[in-house]
Motif scaffolding. Structure first.
Motif, PDB file in Angstrom:
ATOM      1  N   HIS A  89      62.146  59.294  66.191  1.00 26.48           N
ATOM      2  CA  HIS A  89      63.077  58.989  65.209  1.00 26.48           C
ATOM      3  C   HIS A  89      63.789  57.464  65.523  1.00 26.48           C
ATOM      4  O   HIS A  89      64.097  56.857  64.723  1.00 26.48           O
ATOM      5  CB  HIS A  89      64.144  59.975  64.827  1.00 26.48           C
ATOM      6  CG  HIS A  89      63.337  61.070  63.953  1.00 26.48           C
ATOM      7  ND1 HIS A  89      63.792  62.181  63.726  1.00 26.48           N
ATOM      8  CD2 HIS A  89      62.117  61.040  63.243  1.00 26.48           C
ATOM      9  CE1 HIS A  89      63.088  62.952  63.146  1.00 26.48           C
ATOM     10  NE2 HIS A  89      62.000  62.712  62.954  1.00 26.48           N
ATOM     11  N   ASP A  90      64.050  57.295  66.838  1.00 29.33           N
ATOM     12  CA  ASP A  90      64.560  56.118  67.279  1.00 29.33           C
ATOM     13  C   ASP A  90      63.904  55.149  67.103  1.00 29.33           C
ATOM     14  O   ASP A  90      64.383  53.821  66.670  1.00 29.33           O
ATOM     15  CB  ASP A  90      65.132  56.176  68.927  1.00 29.33           C
ATOM     16  CG  ASP A  90      66.256  57.136  69.056  1.00 29.33           C
ATOM     17  OD1 ASP A  90      67.053  57.496  68.380  1.00 29.33           O
ATOM     18  OD2 ASP A  90      66.281  57.737  70.273  1.00 29.33           O
ATOM     19  N   VAL A  91      62.405  54.848  66.969  1.00 27.86           N
ATOM     20  CA  VAL A  91      61.728  53.849  66.769  1.00 27.86           C
ATOM     21  C   VAL A  91      61.158  53.764  65.519  1.00 27.86           C
ATOM     22  O   VAL A  91      60.747  52.713  64.864  1.00 27.86           O
ATOM     23  CB  VAL A  91      60.437  53.728  67.639  1.00 27.86           C
ATOM     24  CG1 VAL A  91      61.120  53.552  69.415  1.00 27.86           C
ATOM     25  CG2 VAL A  91      59.439  55.264  67.624  1.00 27.86           C
ATOM     26  N   ASP A  92      61.067  54.978  64.811  1.00 33.75           N
ATOM     27  CA  ASP A  92      60.618  55.196  63.391  1.00 33.75           C
ATOM     28  C   ASP A  92      61.415  56.018  62.633  1.00 33.75           C
ATOM     29  O   ASP A  92      61.037  57.636  62.598  1.00 33.75           O
ATOM     30  CB  ASP A  92      59.142  55.353  63.334  1.00 33.75           C
ATOM     31  CG  ASP A  92      58.609  55.268  61.826  1.00 33.75           C
ATOM     32  OD1 ASP A  92      59.465  54.810  60.907  1.00 33.75           O
ATOM     33  OD2 ASP A  92      57.528  55.501  61.720  1.00 33.75           O
ATOM     34  N   PRO A  93      62.458  55.855  61.917  1.00 28.99           N
ATOM     35  CA  PRO A  93      63.194  56.865  61.398  1.00 28.99           C
ATOM     36  C   PRO A  93      62.664  57.736  60.367  1.00 28.99           C
ATOM     37  O   PRO A  93      62.906  58.893  59.992  1.00 28.99           O
ATOM     38  CB  PRO A  93      64.594  56.285  60.690  1.00 28.99           C
ATOM     39  CG  PRO A  93      64.613  54.790  61.462  1.00 28.99           C
ATOM     40  CD  PRO A  93      63.242  54.391  62.124  1.00 28.99           C
ATOM     41  N   ASP A  94      61.384  57.170  59.683  1.00 29.68           N
ATOM     42  CA  ASP A  94      60.631  57.807  58.856  1.00 29.68           C
ATOM     43  C   ASP A  94      59.314  58.470  59.383  1.00 29.68           C
ATOM     44  O   ASP A  94      58.771  59.210  58.616  1.00 29.68           O
ATOM     45  CB  ASP A  94      60.078  56.724  57.815  1.00 29.68           C
ATOM     46  CG  ASP A  94      61.273  55.866  57.194  1.00 29.68           C
ATOM     47  OD1 ASP A  94      62.207  56.415  56.667  1.00 29.68           O
ATOM     48  OD2 ASP A  94      60.903  54.779  56.778  1.00 29.68           O
ATOM     49  N   ALA A  95      59.367  58.666  60.577  1.00 30.21           N
ATOM     50  CA  ALA A  95      58.263  59.325  61.167  1.00 30.21           C
ATOM     51  C   ALA A  95      58.772  60.917  61.109  1.00 30.21           C
ATOM     52  O   ALA A  95      59.729  61.206  60.984  1.00 30.21           O
ATOM     53  CB  ALA A  95      58.160  59.290  62.796  1.00 30.21           C
ATOM     54  N   LEU A  96      57.314  61.684  60.924  1.00 34.91           N
ATOM     55  CA  LEU A  96      57.437  63.070  60.562  1.00 34.91           C
ATOM     56  C   LEU A  96      56.878  63.931  61.678  1.00 34.91           C
ATOM     57  O   LEU A  96      55.474  63.509  62.124  1.00 34.91           O
ATOM     58  CB  LEU A  96      56.890  63.609  59.358  1.00 34.91           C
ATOM     59  CG  LEU A  96      57.561  62.934  58.176  1.00 34.91           C
ATOM     60  CD1 LEU A  96      56.811  62.969  56.868  1.00 34.91           C
ATOM     61  CD2 LEU A  96      59.029  63.482  57.811  1.00 34.91           C
ATOM     62  N   VAL A  97      57.312  64.613  62.545  1.00 36.69           N
ATOM     63  CA  VAL A  97      56.812  65.430  63.534  1.00 36.69           C
ATOM     64  C   VAL A  97      56.541  66.646  63.334  1.00 36.69           C
ATOM     65  O   VAL A  97      57.201  67.534  62.830  1.00 36.69           O
ATOM     66  CB  VAL A  97      57.822  65.630  65.055  1.00 36.69           C
ATOM     67  CG1 VAL A  97      57.163  66.450  66.087  1.00 36.69           C
ATOM     68  CG2 VAL A  97      58.254  64.279  65.214  1.00 36.69           C
TER      69      VAL A  97
END
Length: 690
Positions: free
Chosen positions: A487-495
């Protein structure tokens, strides 16, 4: 003492009892039950029936986002080939041939065998479509297992794991579960009813009525499942069946006990049953209403499984109370007094309970209220201290009492490959952020590998293998760290992926407990206020019931951790145990104090009223508690840890409620409070002041 014949006989259900009316009510009840069982639609089923994952959880959103990818409709099943010695070229060739057979049979692309570093294990991935029904998924997994195991070289074994295989094994747990559970539950209820009534045939009537009610409840749940498209599985129907049998038989015991009491006051059995229904219905309806409202409170839960248990359980209790208060009175009055043979209650006989064991217990407790109360509360608090070390969240390999093939294969795979190989973490990101996400993942502690996968203009996939055992505490910690880094590099990423789902399930369970437990406590307090019309009584009874729950949970955790060797409880266990114990446990206090209130109105003696109430209800409530505890213990016939844990906690908690809280704590509290126990109702004032 004032006779109870002066009580209100206009209670609506009482008018359904009569010489001709009882026959009509019984026939109509059987016809309606038969129609429901014959015409109910099949329920909605699926592998997601037991899911604790909310639809808006990050892992669920990741799965939804990744569903846009071209090959996203598959979940891998892993065939694990193992040998004590390193696999030879001939062994690997035979394994490759099995893969070719699977590719032809299933019309899919099977990966070539991947050997482990020591050469004793080889792995093949077989794609299985997602979103299948349980039947279709089971059929595919069965085909994979049969084909992979056929004609292997000597010394080489094949086992299948991965999400499709785990779902199939979970479904196999419930193969024939309804029949096993029904037989076990009915047998336990039959034995305990025979012991309770000491009659060769009386037990048949309540068991038959509640047994039919259980089947009707199951079909009504199936109908709701089909109409509203919520999936059910064996755990849902199993818990519902136990609730119907347990609560339904409790209500039947209370009604029959009051009927037997009234038969000593009336020559007419129909008049006796009408008075019994009038007297018992308020307590039964208030206690069942508490349970139903408590279960319906689960509908606000984030966890789908918990909310489904709430809906199906509420349906089950509603059906159970309908059969107990409508069908059972009719069925009991048709045969006549001889149904109680050889201990037939005759008109004019003295009630032996007024000088029996529970009368002596009541006199002992009320004569020494302080010592008895202090010892009881000290014991309960000591048992509740076990909650302080409670852990929640079982790993995937801890869900089953008997280890199925998918879990055994997963352990073999974890020993030879990185533990997360069979349950990879999947990250949904954007095409322009994929390299940054891969780099961030690779730099996270506990990550074995991170590789880019498919991508479109809208979404890109990164597959991550972590080192920890799937769904373990270490895996959960690594997912937290991975999410923070990504999330630090892509706040919209979903794990997403299984480990991320386990984390989200734990988060949802914690949220549900914080939200629902206060709601249920308010429901219990409100119901006690309505029934008893006393703030003091409502507060004391609800507090003692909650303490009983904490004590049962504490002792249960000590058993799970020290005896059974379970590392944690299931995420749903504490909340479901709370609902069942607090909502059902308060029943016994309601049954006792409603009768005490009735006696108090007649005599004005607070101590005498609780002693008499304990004397006349002690036997039936103890029988009901033992029966309910035994019925919940029957959940252990289903080899799922969640159900075993619920059976232990609820079974022990019900006994604790019955033996300690209802028999000792409540009478001691009433004795110490005196009339103030009934404040602010008119019963709290001296009779001449009313």
């Amino acid at each position: 003492m004032e006779h109870f014949d002066q009580r209100n006989k206009s209670f609506p259900l009482a008018h359904m009892v009569g010489r001709g009316r009882s026959v009509a009510v019984l026939l109509i009840g059987l016809v309606v039950a038969g129609a429901i069982m014959a015409f109910a639609p099949d329920p909605t089923t699926g592998s997601e029936a037991g899911s604790n994952l909310p639809d808006d959880a990050e892992s669920a959103l990741a799965e939804e986002a990744l569903a846009q990818l071209p090959e996203s409709g598959d979940a891998p099943a892993f065939v694990v080939y193992a040998s004590e010695d390193p696999l030879t070229e001939q062994d690997l060739a035979a394994i490759a041939e099995r893969g070719s057979d699977l590719a032809r049979e299933l019309d899919v692309e099977v990966s070539p065998p991947i050997p482990s570093s020591d050469g004793t294990v080889a792995l093949q991935a077989v794609p299985v479509p997602t979103g299948l029904s349980s039947t279709d998924n089971d059929a595919i997994v069965s085909t994979i297992r049969d084909t992979a195991s056929a004609d292997l070289p000597e010394g080489v074994s094949a086992q299948v794991t991965g999400a499709p295989a785990v779902f199939a094994d979970l479904g196999a747990v419930f193969d024939g579960a309804d029949a096993r559970l029904l037989i076990a539950t009915a047998s336990v209820v039959a034995v305990l009813l025979i012991v309770t009534y000491r009659s060769p045939w009386l037990w048949i009537v309540p068991l038959a009525v509640i047994g039919i009610g259980d089947r009707v409840a199951a079909k009504v749940v199936d109908t709701f499942s089909a109409w509203f498209d919520f999936p059910v599985d064996g755990s849902t129907t199993g818990i519902t069946s136990v609730l119907v049998f347990g609560a339904g038989t409790n209500y039947a015991l209370l009604l029959i006990a009051r009927y037997r009491e009234e038969l000593r006051r009336h020559e007419s059995r129909h008049e006796a049953m009408r008075d019994a229904v009038s007297a018992a219905s308020p307590a039964i309806l208030s206690s069942s209403g508490t349970v139903i409202l408590g279960l319906l409170a689960l509908l606000v839960a984030d966890s789908p499984f918990v909310s489904r248990i709430g809906m199906s359980g509420a349906i089950g209790i509603a059906v159970a109370v309908a059969f107990a208060l409508v069908v059972l009175p009719a069925a009991m009055t048709i045969p006549g007094r001889w149904l109680f043979w050889p201990f037939v209650p005759r008109h004019g006989d003295e009630d032996p309970s007024h000088r029996g064991w529970w009368f002596r217990v009541g006199r002992f407790v009320t004569a020494r209220p302080w010592p008895v109360l202090v010892v009881s509360l000290t014991l309960l608090i000591a048992m509740a201290s076990g909650v302080l070390s409670l852990r929640t969240g079982l790993g995937q390999d801890e869900q089953f009492l008997d280890t199925p093939e998918s879990i055994t294969a997963q352990k073999t795979l974890s020993a030879a490959f990185p533990a997360g190989t069979s349950s990879p973490t999947r990250i949904a990101t954007s095409e322009d952020k994929i390299e940054a996400v891969v780099a961030a993942a690779q730099q996270t502690a506990g990550v074995e590998s991170a590789t880019p996968g498919q991508s479109t203009s809208d979404v890109a996939e990164v597959t991550v293998i972590i080192e920890a055992e799937p769904e373990s505490d270490d895996a959960i910690d690594e997912i937290r760290a991975l999410r923070s880094a990504v999330h630090d590099v892509d706040p919209d990423a979903l794990v997403g992926g299984p480990d991320a789902q386990a984390l989200d399930e734990r988060t949802a369970a914690s949220h549900d407990r914080a939200l629902i437990i206060p709601i249920v406590l308010v429901i219990v307090l409100a119901m006690l206020l309505i029934v008893l019309r006393s703030i003091v009584a409502a507060l004391l009874l609800s507090t003692s019931t909650v303490l009983s729950y904490l004590s049962a949970l504490g002792v249960g955790w000590w058993l799970f951790d020290g005896v059974f060797g379970w590392s944690a409880t299931d995420v749903s266990t504490p909340l479901l145990a709370f609902i069942f114990l607090v909502a059902l446990g308060v029943d016994y206090n309601i049954f006792l104090t409603v009768r005490a209130r009735e006696e108090m109105r007649a005599t004005g003696d607070s101590t005498g009223s609780i002693v008499t109430a304990l004397a006349v209800t002690g036997g039936v409530i103890t029988s009901a508690g033992i029966l309910l505890a035994a019925v919940f213990t029957v959940l252990g016939v289903l080899p799922l840890v969640l159900l075993a844990q619920l059976g232990v906690i609820v079974g022990f908690g019900v006994l604790l409620d019955t033996v300690v809280v209802r028999s000792i704590v409540t009478p001691a509290l009433v004795r110490l409070c005196g009339r103030r126990f009934w404040w602010p109702s008119a019963l709290s004032r001296p009779r001449h002041a009313r």
